[in-house]
Motif scaffolding. Sequence first.
Motif, short mmCIF file in Angstrom:
data_model
loop_
_atom_site.label_atom_id
_atom_site.label_comp_id
_atom_site.label_asym_id
_atom_site.label_seq_id
_atom_site.Cartn_x
_atom_site.Cartn_y
_atom_site.Cartn_z
N UNK A 230 0.84 -1.20 0.00
CA UNK A 230 0.00 0.00 0.00
C UNK A 230 0.88 1.25 0.00
N UNK A 231 1.98 1.22 0.75
CA UNK A 231 2.87 2.38 0.77
C UNK A 231 3.43 2.66 -0.61
N UNK A 232 3.83 1.58 -1.33
CA UNK A 232 4.37 1.76 -2.68
C UNK A 232 3.31 2.35 -3.60
N UNK A 233 2.09 1.78 -3.56
CA UNK A 233 1.00 2.29 -4.39
C UNK A 233 0.74 3.76 -4.05
N UNK A 234 0.68 4.06 -2.75
CA UNK A 234 0.40 5.42 -2.30
C UNK A 234 1.43 6.39 -2.87
N UNK A 235 2.71 6.04 -2.73
CA UNK A 235 3.76 6.95 -3.19
C UNK A 235 3.74 7.11 -4.70
N UNK A 236 3.49 6.01 -5.43
CA UNK A 236 3.44 6.09 -6.89
C UNK A 236 2.33 7.04 -7.33
N UNK A 237 1.13 6.82 -6.78
CA UNK A 237 -0.01 7.66 -7.19
C UNK A 237 0.28 9.11 -6.82
N UNK A 238 0.82 9.31 -5.61
CA UNK A 238 1.13 10.66 -5.15
C UNK A 238 2.07 11.35 -6.15
N UNK A 239 3.13 10.67 -6.53
CA UNK A 239 4.10 11.28 -7.46
C UNK A 239 3.45 11.52 -8.81
N UNK A 240 2.67 10.54 -9.28
CA UNK A 240 2.02 10.67 -10.58
C UNK A 240 1.12 11.90 -10.60
N UNK A 241 0.27 12.02 -9.56
CA UNK A 241 -0.66 13.16 -9.51
C UNK A 241 0.12 14.47 -9.44
N UNK A 242 1.15 14.49 -8.58
CA UNK A 242 1.91 15.74 -8.42
C UNK A 242 2.60 16.15 -9.72
N UNK A 243 3.22 15.17 -10.41
CA UNK A 243 3.95 15.54 -11.63
C UNK A 243 2.94 15.97 -12.71
N UNK A 244 1.79 15.31 -12.72
CA UNK A 244 0.74 15.68 -13.68
C UNK A 244 0.28 17.12 -13.42
N UNK A 245 0.06 17.41 -12.11
CA UNK A 245 -0.45 18.74 -11.75
C UNK A 245 0.56 19.83 -12.08
N UNK A 246 1.85 19.49 -11.92
CA UNK A 246 2.87 20.49 -12.17
C UNK A 246 2.87 20.91 -13.64
#
Lengths: 270, 270, 270, 270
Positions: A230-246
């Motif tokens: 779950x931690x890996x999934x959480x971090x992946x999604x977090x990074x994906x959303x953040x890079x997308x938003x940037x």
Amino acid sequence: MGSFKGHALPGSFFLITGLWWAAKQTFLYTTRRNKSAGAGRLASRAIQRRIEIMEGAVILSFSIIGMLAEQLLAGGPKFQLYDSSTQHWEQLMNWQHTTMYLFFAIAGAISLTVHSRDIAPLALDRMLLALAFFNEGRILDMLDVHVHTLLLYAIFGQAFICLLEVFHRGNILLELLRATLTILQGSWFWQIGFVLYPPSQVKWDQIDHDNTIFVTLCYCWHLAFALLTVAVVYLSVLCAVRSRLRRMPPIEMGLLKPREKEVESEDEIL
Amino acid sequence: MGSFKGHALPGSFFLITGLWWAAKQTFLYTTRRNKSAGAGRLASRAIQRRIEIMEGAVILSFSIIGMLAEQLLAGGPKFQLYDSSTQHWEQLMNWQHTTMYLFFAIAGAISLTVHSRDIAPLALDRMLLALAFFNEGRILDMLDVHVHTLLLYAIFGQAFICLLEVFHRGNILLELLRATLTILQGSWFWQIGFVLYPPSQVKWDQIDHDNTIFVTLCYCWHLAFALLTVAVVYLSVLCAVRSRLRRMPPIEMGLLKPREKEVESEDEIL
Amino acid sequence: MGSFKGHALPGSFFLITGLWWAAKQTFLYTTRRNKSAGAGRLASRAIQRRIEIMEGAVILSFSIIGMLAEQLLAGGPKFQLYDSSTQHWEQLMNWQHTTMYLFFAIAGAISLTVHSRDIAPLALDRMLLALAFFNEGRILDMLDVHVHTLLLYAIFGQAFICLLEVFHRGNILLELLRATLTILQGSWFWQIGFVLYPPSQVKWDQIDHDNTIFVTLCYCWHLAFALLTVAVVYLSVLCAVRSRLRRMPPIEMGLLKPREKEVESEDEIL
Amino acid sequence: MGSFKGHALPGSFFLITGLWWAAKQTFLYTTRRNKSAGAGRLASRAIQRRIEIMEGAVILSFSIIGMLAEQLLAGGPKFQLYDSSTQHWEQLMNWQHTTMYLFFAIAGAISLTVHSRDIAPLALDRMLLALAFFNEGRILDMLDVHVHTLLLYAIFGQAFICLLEVFHRGNILLELLRATLTILQGSWFWQIGFVLYPPSQVKWDQIDHDNTIFVTLCYCWHLAFALLTVAVVYLSVLCAVRSRLRRMPPIEMGLLKPREKEVESEDEIL
């Protein structure tokens, strides 16, 4: 199906659902927190709604597949409950499993309805999920094999968390814990399959005290592994959303008042 | 009354109460949500109050009927507790059942009082209902027949839900779950009657392991059936209220502020 | 390590952690309450953050020390799980204890991460602490020695309190109760060491009924002692902070609105 | 003191405390609700504070009396824990009871401190009361006489309610339920005295199954009686306060804002 496949099937269902929940809830949580950066477009209320409807449909399909497999596959009772010639109940264990799937089917169907038509409070989906887990726990409670007993911690834990979510909807910690326990349940179903119906020739001595202790330890390591996943999934999604938003251009938010922005998230409506 | 009738009577009471609760709570919830459409006239506070008083009166009557039936009908102790000639307690089982009804009578009487005169907080009715269910559960806990044990899940579940309602009054999910469990309890009382005192000649073998499993499955199906019943009642009332509201002319709401509208519902006052 | 040292080590860890929690939480609570007097400078958000990070690091180190001690010291399995020559599991008890420490290590590591980088809600640290205590309780549950059973009250109590803290973060009573139970757990680990592995020659008769009662009483006195310790720490920190604040010159607070002041405390952000 | 007097003493203490709580909480609740009519003068914050301090002092005295009675009266251990001549613990049962009283003494002392000096949150009194009840329950749990087991429902119920009150302080329903269970506990202590140490010659056959059932019923009637007592106290205090308020001239309330009025009640400050 007291068999390897009978454990591998629900195991896979729970693994997939757990991974999906971890990803979905993280996605919704991250877009909610970074709203001001224009995330509203990534996860608008319409998209959220469509995701929830799809989820309900998938859970419903999983449950129907499970029910059909229990009834029709190798040695199933084929929807016959009582054999009047031998005066015996037909394959009660398969009927038990069918009943377990039935409540998940109800939860899926209601989730589908609640999110597609505005006739009942959204929290109803969690309430029925809690009921389905309680039901699963109660039925498994009758088997007194040690490996099944360990499963109960995860199941009743999930039922309790779903109940808490009825009152604390949208709490990311509860949502991730639910995903974790679902993954634990899924991987433990696979483990049970290997312990009770080992595909290899080597038999597993269930009576041996040391083996019992080892199985309990194993359970803890499954939990640690589920947390890691779950931690890996959480971090992946977090990074994906953040890079997308940037990469997105900021939109004008000045005209939206805080109240209106919040309402955009379906999860916060009780 | 350890007899078929002794289970059919509370069974019917709980079935009626469960159906009534499902209908009442849905009605109040639907009118509350569609307030702007003029539903205030359908369920004004005075009407709500009258409904609650009637409900209290009906529960009180049910309990008194139950107590009298336990005491006076075939083989009852006729309010005699101790037979000094034989130095034996008189029919303690009937006294147990009378005590169970007694606490529901207290809950009914207090509900009547609380809603007719403004002397105590409204949530008192749920608190005493919780106490009555806890009491019922504790007394039934002493019987160790499997069919009674299953009943305990519904009873303690209800007690717990009533306790939650003391703090989350007006939560439609809790209210519908309470109705569901009440219907489950009612239909299960009938089932117990048929299993323990079968009207037909065929005896039910309670020791048989397969029968035990079947009874547990049966319990789950009763739960699914109770969920279905509540869903049907919910949808019927929802449609009825909506179609009724559509035919009503809209009234002027502009002058009412949100706060004032909310207060109209008795359920939201703690 | 079923030995005196194997109990003294976690005992010391818990005693230190308990005392530290009592002091830390009182410090944060007192500065929060006396904010207007300029306490903001004593416990600014940056300092709070640094304290939490340090705490996470210390818990992580304790757990790693514990794991290494279990694995490597006298008779440890040295990270070997299965001895294929004798076909036996290696020292499963040490592996159990290692697993217990593992979950505290996870909790420490996550606490470190959550407070140093803004990627997840703060309450995650308490959630994982609750999980670690639940896990410890479940593993100890398999030993049925009376002195270990008493420990379970403290452990499951702590797990429950950490779970409550996820929803009621910053409640000083829960925080002090957590500190109290941690001290109780620590001192009781020492007591267990003395009872099960007495350093002196005199053996302790564990079967004797009177001894069992005495041990239970002893446990209550440990609790009373832990309460006293926390009270002493609380009062000392309270006096220290107050006397410190009295010596500080008041700063201009007129420009800060109540909302802004509250946000300064990291504990109140969910 | 495993004797009649050893049960009559705590029985009386709990009866008095229960009646007192019912009266106090009703008084505070009624004046709080009728604030606009000038009740502020009847129950000003200073008076509330003095009432709470007195209550703490009384609980403290009760506990000290209880401890001294257990230690010094007929056959008590007179503060001697271990008899080294016979190598036996001295009267462990009296030490158990002393320990029970000890925690109530702590709760009383802390309540006294918290309400007289502003050094800790008010809810601390309920937290320690919860701890004292949990402790009492755990110690009584070791006796497996049926009449003591029934007592546990009341004791753990009280512990749970006190814990809820930490979060829902000032909820009149919880306060009255606490009073009810305290009265139940008090009257049940008397009943235990009569059952286990009958003053008359007639012995009570504890093994007889019918007697066991009767005792359970009796317990329910004690509960109904306790509910009735609290209802009578509630109504008396309600009428007294109302008639008193009717005779008072109204004061000018226009200048007080709602917020300020609320703060006047000590119970609503967390």
